[in-house]
Design an enzyme around this catalytic site. Structure first.
Site, PDB file in Angstrom:
ATOM      1  N   TRP A 159       0.830  -1.208   0.000  1.00 54.19           N
ATOM      2  CA  TRP A 159       0.000   0.000   0.000  1.00 54.19           C
ATOM      3  C   TRP A 159       0.863   1.256   0.000  1.00 54.19           C
ATOM      4  CZ3 TRP A 159      -5.127   1.813   0.659  1.00 54.19           C
ATOM      5  CH2 TRP A 159      -5.270   3.077   1.233  1.00 54.19           C
ATOM      6  N   ASP A 209       0.164   9.002   1.435  1.00 53.20           N
ATOM      7  CA  ASP A 209       0.720  10.347   1.261  1.00 53.20           C
ATOM      8  C   ASP A 209       2.137  10.365   0.675  1.00 53.20           C
ATOM      9  OD1 ASP A 209      -1.503  10.602   2.859  1.00 53.20           O
ATOM     10  OD2 ASP A 209      -0.485  11.615   4.492  1.00 53.20           O
ATOM     11  N   ARG A 262       0.308  16.488  13.603  1.00 53.05           N
ATOM     12  CA  ARG A 262       1.204  15.672  12.778  1.00 53.05           C
ATOM     13  C   ARG A 262       1.588  16.431  11.498  1.00 53.05           C
ATOM     14  NH1 ARG A 262      -3.725  13.647  13.471  1.00 53.05           N
ATOM     15  NH2 ARG A 262      -5.188  13.587  11.729  1.00 53.05           N
TER      16      ARG A 262
END
Length: 582
Positions: A155, A158, A274
């Site tokens: 997978w 971002d 974050r």
């Protein structure tokens, strides 16, 4: 029974694969009281353990989508080096993934799988090899994007750490190397000399421990050695990332991004949020860190500054943005009214602040705070785009601001999932409604141009298709239209329509619509068609619509159409595209 002696003799005699099959009943770590240890018992769970000498590059592992997730621990030299969850296949796998053993070659190693059924073959099927098992069709799988980056296995989401250095564009990205779905967040890594042809490198950042994942961030070149980490001829690359167990952390590379070392003072910022974005602000000669700050349901971007990438001080925050901030300065292009051609005079510079959704505000930045001059404006209008970042440190002689986003384009049935959007150059354009951010595919796309089909001054009448003899799989389609008396016109690309509604002045695809007004009585369209996506551009990037699209493999048709009247195509250029992987 001396299991260690049996292990050593057996490994020498039969090698890893044969040994794992032979030793499975002998080395089961836990057995219920009163049960014989030389039988495999269906349904009985055990912490299965195997030891081996690392001799090859990869440890290949079978994955079965939907199987129970098992925690795997890999030890080398007696230390836990890797921990992750994986849907291990007991029998026929959906695909194979790999653990990179290169850093541990020649060491004694062990693999432990938590709560594995005793009769499972998932652990004994693991294989050491110098190649990725099942890679015969690598990059040519049925749904592999052919000119968008996707990871060899697993997978991605971002993009992280987009930075240019010494002739290489670095693409780091959120990555689960061990499964088709989100999880186990690492920083994958690829490099390119042209943003079109990519080479995947070993994983750059591993989680420090299980549950302390390496979330999103950014990277820069510390050209002036502000952190003092330079020790050779190479400038130091510095990356900031979110450690989910600690906070915002800094890591650095002295070898062009190939290996990374964490700053001993991590975390450099602790807060509820974050996704640190590093920006050099020349007027104050300070680093700026833009951070998603989760202090309310609305979300904020916070700004911290530092002289050396180590010590950071909070400065300000602005409300209304969610995740993955980016901030950059652009010159405003001022084309002549109605002109769709090259930009005209150069004028002022403005700062752009954007975040995960690609919504943005334009304004000023003084080194400590962002002063907006516009409301929040929409960025992309598709449904396959998130968390985009722009490249830092592109040389001034180039001067472009280039963006890559997470292409949310699933690849069902494949050993990989998701992709990156095609790199776009961002510009600020002065328009009638105000200054707007525009998106255009980078010029390097032309490196993939194959056969070209050109049409000029075509009158497109209902029921007619001047493109009926054009067929293909991958396309770069460019056209300029005048609506005439047509209500709608556009293209049908391999069964999917891209439509311009001349009456509503809307661009549409698969139920998604966005405003796109005529300029000088004309509209320009560009469509990039890959195996799992369309990226649609209107009026040279005023409109940007990335879309997940999976066409039928057998459908290679292309059509231009008009409805309700006749439209005029002043020019149509169709480029069949070559694969970037060949």
């Amino acid at each position: 029974m001396n299991y260690k002696s049996i292990f050593t003799q057996s490994l020498l005699a039969v090698g890893l694969t044969g040994f794992l099959s032979f030793a499975a009943p002998l080395l089961a770590a836990e057995h219920p009281p009163g049960i014989q240890t030389d039988h495999k018992l269906p349904g009985v769970l055990t912490n299965a353990h195997r030891e081996f000498m690392v001799q090859n590059r990869y440890l290949n592992m079978q994955v079965k989508n939907g199987a129970p997730k098992r925690k795997v621990s890999f030890l080398a030299g007696g230390q836990i080096e890797r921990e992750f969850e994986i849907e291990l296949a007991n029998s026929e796998p959906d695909f194979w993934v790999f653990l990179d053993l290169a850093p541990f070659k020649g060491k004694q190693a062990a693999v432990t799988v938590d709560r594995l059924p005793e009769d499972s073959h998932a652990l004994s099927s693991m294989e050491q090899a110098d190649h990725l098992k099942g890679a015969e069709d690598l990059y040519h799988e049925k749904l592999r994007p052919q000119f968008h980056f996707s990871s060899e296995r697993g997978w991605n989401n971002d993009p992280n750490g987009l930075v240019y250095y010494a002739g290489e564009y670095h693409l780091f990205y959120q990555h689960n190397p061990y499964g088709w779905d989100w999880g186990n967040m690492h920083w994958g890594h690829a490099v390119s000399a042209d943003l079109v042809h990519w080479k995947e490198l070993p994983i750059a950042l591993y989680p420090r421990q299980f549950g302390d994942w390496a979330f999103s961030g950014s990277a820069v070149v510390d050209k002036q050695n502000t952190a003092g980490w330079k020790s050779g001829p190479e400038d130091v690359l510095v990356a900031a990332f979110t450690s989910t167990g600690r906070g915002e952390c800094v890591t650095y590379s002295q070898d062009r991004g190939r290996t990374w070392r964490e700053f001993s003072g991590n975390p450099v910022v602790k807060h509820n949020g974050r996704d640190p974005k590093l920006v050099w602000y020349e007027p104050t000669r300070r680093w700026v860190m833009c951070l998603y700050d989760e202090i309310s349901s609305n979300g904020y971007i916070a700004f911290y500054t530092s002289p050396d990438l180590k010590d950071w001080q909070f400065q300000s925050r602005i409300e209304g943005f969610y995740e993955c901030p980016d901030m950059f300065e652009l010159t405003v292009d001022a084309p002549a009214t109605g002109d769709l051609g090259p930009a005209g005079s150069r004028r002022t510079k403005k700062w752009v602040l954007t975040a995960g959704s690609s919504e943005y505000r334009i304004g000023e930045f003084d080194g400590t705070k962002f002063i907006p001059e516009t409301p929040k404006l929409p960025g992309h209008r598709g449904r396959g785009f998130y968390a985009a970042q722009t490249y830092s440190d592109i040389p001034s002689k180039d001067g472009r601001r280039i963006q890559i986003g997470w292409g949310q384009m699933p690849a069902p049935g494949m050993p990989f999932n998701q992709m990156m959007t095609f790199p776009c150059e961002l510009t600020l354009r002065a328009m009638e409604e105000g200054t707007r951010l525009c998106f255009q595919p980078i010029k390097e796309l032309s490196k993939l141009h194959g056969s070209k089909h050109s049409f000029k001054h075509q009158h497109i009448k209902p029921g007619e298709n001047p493109l009926s003899n054009v067929q293909g799989e991958l396309f770069d389609i460019r056209a300029e239209f005048e609506p005439g008396d047509a209500a709608q016109f556009g293209f049908n690309v391999r069964g999917t329509e891209v439509t311009f509604d001349a009456q509503k002045q809307e661009l549409g695809c698969q139920g998604i619509k966005m405003p796109l007004r005529l300029l000088g009585g004309k509209v320009r369209l560009q469509i990039l068609a890959d195996r799992t996506s369309f990226e649609i551009f209107g009026n040279d990037g005023v409109a940007y619509m990335p879309m997940p699209v999976i066409s039928k493999a057998e459908d290679k048709t292309l059509a231009v159409f008009a409805r309700g009247g006749t439209a005029t195509a002043n020019a149509i250029e169709i480029f069949e595209l070559r694969s970037a992987w060949k």
